[in-house]
Design a protein around this motif. Structure first.
Motif, PDB file in Angstrom:
ATOM      1  N   PRO A  60     -29.916  -4.712  13.489  1.00 60.32           N
ATOM      2  CA  PRO A  60     -30.411  -3.434  12.977  1.00 60.32           C
ATOM      3  C   PRO A  60     -31.582  -3.570  11.998  1.00 60.32           C
ATOM      4  CG  PRO A  60     -28.029  -3.450  12.970  1.00 60.32           C
ATOM      5  CD  PRO A  60     -28.461  -4.836  13.324  1.00 60.32           C
ATOM      6  N   ALA A  61     -31.513  -4.541  11.106  1.00 61.70           N
ATOM      7  CA  ALA A  61     -32.592  -4.715  10.123  1.00 61.70           C
ATOM      8  C   ALA A  61     -33.889  -5.142  10.806  1.00 61.70           C
ATOM      9  CB  ALA A  61     -32.187  -5.735   9.066  1.00 61.70           C
ATOM     10  N   GLN A  62     -33.790  -6.027  11.788  1.00 59.94           N
ATOM     11  CA  GLN A  62     -34.990  -6.466  12.521  1.00 59.94           C
ATOM     12  C   GLN A  62     -35.566  -5.314  13.335  1.00 59.94           C
ATOM     13  OE1 GLN A  62     -33.696  -9.889  14.805  1.00 59.94           O
ATOM     14  NE2 GLN A  62     -34.739 -11.268  13.375  1.00 59.94           N
ATOM     15  N   ALA A  63     -34.709  -4.538  13.969  1.00 60.47           N
ATOM     16  CA  ALA A  63     -35.179  -3.409  14.774  1.00 60.47           C
ATOM     17  C   ALA A  63     -35.886  -2.390  13.895  1.00 60.47           C
ATOM     18  CB  ALA A  63     -34.003  -2.760  15.519  1.00 60.47           C
ATOM     19  N   GLY A 112     -45.706   1.366  12.709  1.00 61.52           N
ATOM     20  CA  GLY A 112     -46.328   2.528  12.085  1.00 61.52           C
ATOM     21  C   GLY A 112     -45.483   3.785  12.026  1.00 61.52           C
ATOM     22  N   TYR A 113     -44.183   3.654  12.240  1.00 63.08           N
ATOM     23  CA  TYR A 113     -43.301   4.825  12.251  1.00 63.08           C
ATOM     24  C   TYR A 113     -42.332   4.806  11.087  1.00 63.08           C
ATOM     25  CZ  TYR A 113     -45.068   5.443  16.954  1.00 63.08           C
ATOM     26  OH  TYR A 113     -45.895   5.627  18.018  1.00 63.08           O
ATOM     27  N   GLU A 114     -42.061   5.978  10.544  1.00 57.02           N
ATOM     28  CA  GLU A 114     -41.040   6.137   9.515  1.00 57.02           C
ATOM     29  C   GLU A 114     -39.677   6.075  10.207  1.00 57.02           C
ATOM     30  OE1 GLU A 114     -39.280   9.550   6.530  1.00 57.02           O
ATOM     31  OE2 GLU A 114     -41.174   9.918   7.549  1.00 57.02           O
ATOM     32  N   VAL A 115     -38.718   5.399   9.585  1.00 58.82           N
ATOM     33  CA  VAL A 115     -37.381   5.264  10.156  1.00 58.82           C
ATOM     34  C   VAL A 115     -36.364   5.793   9.148  1.00 58.82           C
ATOM     35  CG1 VAL A 115     -35.662   3.662  11.071  1.00 58.82           C
ATOM     36  CG2 VAL A 115     -38.093   3.235  11.466  1.00 58.82           C
ATOM     37  N   GLN A 116     -35.459   6.640   9.629  1.00 61.87           N
ATOM     38  CA  GLN A 116     -34.385   7.175   8.795  1.00 61.87           C
ATOM     39  C   GLN A 116     -33.055   6.852   9.452  1.00 61.87           C
ATOM     40  OE1 GLN A 116     -35.206  11.368   8.712  1.00 61.87           O
ATOM     41  NE2 GLN A 116     -37.090  11.139   7.537  1.00 61.87           N
ATOM     42  N   PRO A 117     -32.007   6.688   8.651  1.00 62.72           N
ATOM     43  CA  PRO A 117     -30.686   6.476   9.260  1.00 62.72           C
ATOM     44  C   PRO A 117     -30.249   7.727  10.023  1.00 62.72           C
ATOM     45  CG  PRO A 117     -30.522   6.589   6.863  1.00 62.72           C
ATOM     46  CD  PRO A 117     -31.979   6.682   7.210  1.00 62.72           C
ATOM     47  N   ALA A 118     -29.515   7.520  11.089  1.00 62.34           N
ATOM     48  CA  ALA A 118     -29.042   8.659  11.905  1.00 62.34           C
ATOM     49  C   ALA A 118     -27.755   9.206  11.348  1.00 62.34           C
ATOM     50  CB  ALA A 118     -28.849   8.219  13.340  1.00 62.34           C
ATOM     51  N   GLU A 121     -28.346   3.505  15.572  1.00 64.43           N
ATOM     52  CA  GLU A 121     -29.146   4.711  15.778  1.00 64.43           C
ATOM     53  C   GLU A 121     -30.039   4.965  14.580  1.00 64.43           C
ATOM     54  OE1 GLU A 121     -26.424   7.414  18.746  1.00 64.43           O
ATOM     55  OE2 GLU A 121     -26.984   8.192  16.800  1.00 64.43           O
ATOM     56  N   PHE A 122     -31.241   5.369  14.884  1.00 62.24           N
ATOM     57  CA  PHE A 122     -32.204   5.749  13.861  1.00 62.24           C
ATOM     58  C   PHE A 122     -32.808   7.094  14.230  1.00 62.24           C
ATOM     59  CE2 PHE A 122     -32.774   1.008  13.868  1.00 62.24           C
ATOM     60  CZ  PHE A 122     -32.253   0.771  12.598  1.00 62.24           C
ATOM     61  N   ILE A 123     -33.302   7.795  13.225  1.00 62.66           N
ATOM     62  CA  ILE A 123     -34.129   8.976  13.431  1.00 62.66           C
ATOM     63  C   ILE A 123     -35.559   8.540  13.138  1.00 62.66           C
ATOM     64  CG2 ILE A 123     -34.667  11.327  12.670  1.00 62.66           C
ATOM     65  CD1 ILE A 123     -31.949  11.094  14.053  1.00 62.66           C
ATOM     66  N   GLN A 183     -38.360  -4.663  21.426  1.00 62.25           N
ATOM     67  CA  GLN A 183     -38.162  -5.740  22.392  1.00 62.25           C
ATOM     68  C   GLN A 183     -38.996  -6.973  22.071  1.00 62.25           C
ATOM     69  OE1 GLN A 183     -38.572  -3.601  26.128  1.00 62.25           O
ATOM     70  NE2 GLN A 183     -36.368  -3.287  26.211  1.00 62.25           N
ATOM     71  N   ALA A 184     -39.994  -6.839  21.224  1.00 64.89           N
ATOM     72  CA  ALA A 184     -40.767  -8.005  20.784  1.00 64.89           C
ATOM     73  C   ALA A 184     -39.918  -8.895  19.868  1.00 64.89           C
ATOM     74  CB  ALA A 184     -42.040  -7.571  20.072  1.00 64.89           C
ATOM     75  N   VAL A 185     -39.014  -8.280  19.094  1.00 65.54           N
ATOM     76  CA  VAL A 185     -38.148  -9.073  18.213  1.00 65.54           C
ATOM     77  C   VAL A 185     -36.788  -9.362  18.844  1.00 65.54           C
ATOM     78  CG1 VAL A 185     -39.275  -8.295  16.101  1.00 65.54           C
ATOM     79  CG2 VAL A 185     -37.296  -7.054  16.935  1.00 65.54           C
ATOM     80  N   ALA A 186     -36.415  -8.592  19.864  1.00 65.28           N
ATOM     81  CA  ALA A 186     -35.141  -8.787  20.565  1.00 65.28           C
ATOM     82  C   ALA A 186     -35.360  -8.464  22.040  1.00 65.28           C
ATOM     83  CB  ALA A 186     -34.060  -7.897  19.976  1.00 65.28           C
ATOM     84  N   PRO A 187     -35.864  -9.434  22.804  1.00 64.37           N
ATOM     85  CA  PRO A 187     -36.252  -9.177  24.195  1.00 64.37           C
ATOM     86  C   PRO A 187     -35.154  -8.577  25.080  1.00 64.37           C
ATOM     87  CG  PRO A 187     -37.077 -11.299  23.481  1.00 64.37           C
ATOM     88  CD  PRO A 187     -36.180 -10.797  22.386  1.00 64.37           C
TER      89      PRO A 187
END
Length: 65
Positions: free
Chosen positions: A48-51, A59-65, A4-6, A24-28
């Protein structure tokens, strides 16, 4: 295994489509579930790291959930 990510910048359907496509481009086979109200993205079937990297490259900021 699910991750999960925020994603604070995820605010609309276009964002959801872009994030889903990036993962889905990196994990179809990945399953991507989103909740716009909480800005939460749940991913099953992807490293998780690839996602995270894919979402950030879109272009999105990702934070741990």
């Amino acid at each position: 295994m699910s991750t999960e990510f925020i994603v604070p910048d995820m605010t609309c359907g276009h964002c959801v489509k872009t994030i889903t496509g990036a993962v889905q481009a990196v994990a179809p086979a990945a399953q991507v579930k989103t909740d716009l109200a909480s800005h939460r993205v749940t991913i099953e079937g992807a490293d998780p790291a690839q996602a995270r990297a894919a979402i950030e490259e879109a272009g999105y900021e990702v934070q741990p959930a």
